[in-house]
Design an enzyme around this catalytic site. Structure first.
Site, PDB file in Angstrom:
ATOM      1  N   HIS A 171       0.752  -1.291   0.088  1.00  0.00           N
ATOM      2  CA  HIS A 171      -0.018   0.080  -0.112  1.00  0.00           C
ATOM      3  C   HIS A 171       0.867   1.247  -0.033  1.00  0.00           C
ATOM      4  CE1 HIS A 171      -3.842   1.860   0.136  1.00  0.00           C
ATOM      5  NE2 HIS A 171      -4.352   0.869   1.012  1.00  0.00           N
ATOM      6  N   ASP A 390      -7.997  -9.886 -18.440  1.00  0.00           N
ATOM      7  CA  ASP A 390      -7.746 -11.065 -19.491  1.00  0.00           C
ATOM      8  C   ASP A 390      -6.120 -11.278 -20.071  1.00  0.00           C
ATOM      9  OD1 ASP A 390      -7.665 -12.921 -21.375  1.00  0.00           O
ATOM     10  OD2 ASP A 390      -9.474 -11.957 -22.538  1.00  0.00           O
TER      11      ASP A 390
END
Length: 450
Positions: A171, A390
């Site tokens: 983070h 994808d």
């Protein structure tokens, strides 16, 4: 490639085996003038947490790629993507260094094999206390011993030929929007074969360079005080269909004469139910707080692209000092009021100063232990295209996030794979969860997975 002979007990029945470990370095060296990436004050406030995301892909008959082919494609495209996302392949020089040394040391890439089939694994996934095993080098919590690494990848092969790709990002170098931008860039490079393809170029990262700060990374940042309390937590997944959320929206709208969003009503419902569960467990109501991180990329006067890397957001804090303030209409109204206040933020620096001010007031008013037990964080990733990632073998059949190790009360909202609802990943104390997951109002709007 190093072969690892380590066996991990995974789930209640299956074995999970780490079979290889690599370090993937950028395809091209980082230029000398970019070899120091300064962390912003906002980054330093966040501290040493990881964003652990899972993407699950079934073994499709239409895909001719073998497991080895998929691994090769992932590694080659990751190497090319790290040339663009050069800080991700760097290191923190020390545990308190306020900058990333962009030294191209690379990203750890593990492969693992499970004897479970993907479908079988998913049935028990949401109640699996060893979900963390799918992630590289314990990069799922804020006390990982490998905290100088910024990104870790683990490709998990299931017995059916399906795979689970675990991506964990510190983070410190970015928020959820940064993570999805990175993963989508990586997937596009894999799909099109080059980072210079016309379909990939619009996905290139946008870095906001900040001056060096004298501040050091704290071992216990203020924003993470509620995360460090030792506890026994469990995670469950709840799925809310859009049709059910529409009913909830109409009910709140009739009480407030204002149309809420589905995220606003769901955030309020989850928080209301969690506070009620904690009240039932303890026997009395105690003041509670809802933390809602908010993406500012499109809210700033000088709008930033979604591909902007870093922690570019603000924090809304909804205090609940009396039990009467937990009604859905009041909570939604408070969230809407705080959203309007965000419109006045002119810069990331101003957002950071506002967060520091909010948190300092909160810590002054409450003891940290009390604050930890009665604070809830709701992060929405709805609208982020995780379900469209994808790599060349289709979109994921499911996505998940590892919450149990975060050590906090939390809700993470994501679009369902079919786009027809929201899946809420909820992490609570086990005693609170027992009451939470049996709440009649909550169950009237959702189904529980697992």
């Amino acid at each position: 490639m190093v072969i690892i002979g380590k066996l991990l007990r995974f789930g209640r029945r299956q074995l999970h085996t780490i079979i290889s470990r690599d370090i993937i370095k950028p395809a091209n060296p980082t230029p000398s003038h970019l070899q120091t990436y300064n962390l912003s004050e906002h980054d330093l406030l966040i501290g040493k947490l990881y964003l652990p995301m899972l993407l699950f892909y079934p073994n499709k008959d239409s895909c001719s790629l073998t497991a080895q082919d998929k691994t090769r494609v992932l590694k080659n495209s990751l190497s090319q993507s790290l040339t663009k996302y050069y800080p991700f392949a760097g290191r923190l020089s020390t545990h308190k260094t306020p900058y990333v040394d962009c030294n191209d040391k690379g990203v750890v890439f593990l492969e693992a094999r499970s004897e479970a089939k993907l479908e079988e694994f998913q049935l028990g996934m949401t109640q699996d206390e060893n979900l963390d095993n799918l992630f590289a080098d314990d990069m799922v919590c804020n006390n990982s011993p490998h905290s100088t690494n910024l990104v870790g990848i683990q490709l998990n092969h299931f017995a059916c030929g399906g795979v689970g790709l675990a991506v964990s990002m510190s983070h410190l170098v970015g928020d959820g929007c940064s993570l999805v931008s990175f993963v989508n860039h990586w997937a596009s490079v894999a799909r099109y074969g080059s980072p210079d393809h016309k379909e990939v170029l619009p996905l290139n990262p946008h870095f906001i360079h900040v001056p060096r700060t004298n501040s050091l990374l704290s071992e216990a940042p203020v924003m993470n005080q509620q995360r460090v309390v030792e506890s026994t937590r469990v995670m469950r997944e709840f799925v809310f269909a859009n049709s059910k959320l529409s009913v909830l929206k109409k009910a709140v709208a009739s009480a407030t004469n204002d149309i809420p969003t589905r995220v606003e009503v769901l955030t309020s419902l989850l928080y209301k139910t969690a506070v009620a569960a904690a009240t039932a467990t303890s026997g009395c109501f105690k003041p509670s707080y809802l933390f809602v991180p908010t993406n500012l990329r499109k809210r700033l006067p000088e709008k930033l692209p979604q591909t902007a890397v870093g922690n570019i957001g603000s924090l809304m804090i909804v205090p609940t000092r009396h039990e009467s303030e937990t009604s859905l209409s009041e909570l939604v109204g408070e969230i809407k009021k705080l959203k309007l206040q965000l419109e006045g933020i002119q810069s990331v620096q101003q957002a950071t100063e506002n967060i520091k001010l909010l948190l300092s007031k909160l810590v002054n008013d409450q003891e940290l232990e009390t604050l930890a037990k009665r604070s809830y964080t709701c992060s929405s990733l709805c609208g982020y295209p995780f379900n469209k990632v994808d790599f060349g073998w289709g979109k994921p059949m499911a996505t998940a996030i590892a919450l149990r190790s975060a050590g906090q009360n939390s809700f993470v909202l994501m679009d369902t794979a079919d786009g027809d609802g929201i899946q809420a990943h909820v992490s609570l104390e086990s005693k609170d969860m027992e009451i939470f997951q049996n709440d009649k109002e909550l169950l009237s709007f959702c189904q529980i997975n697992g």
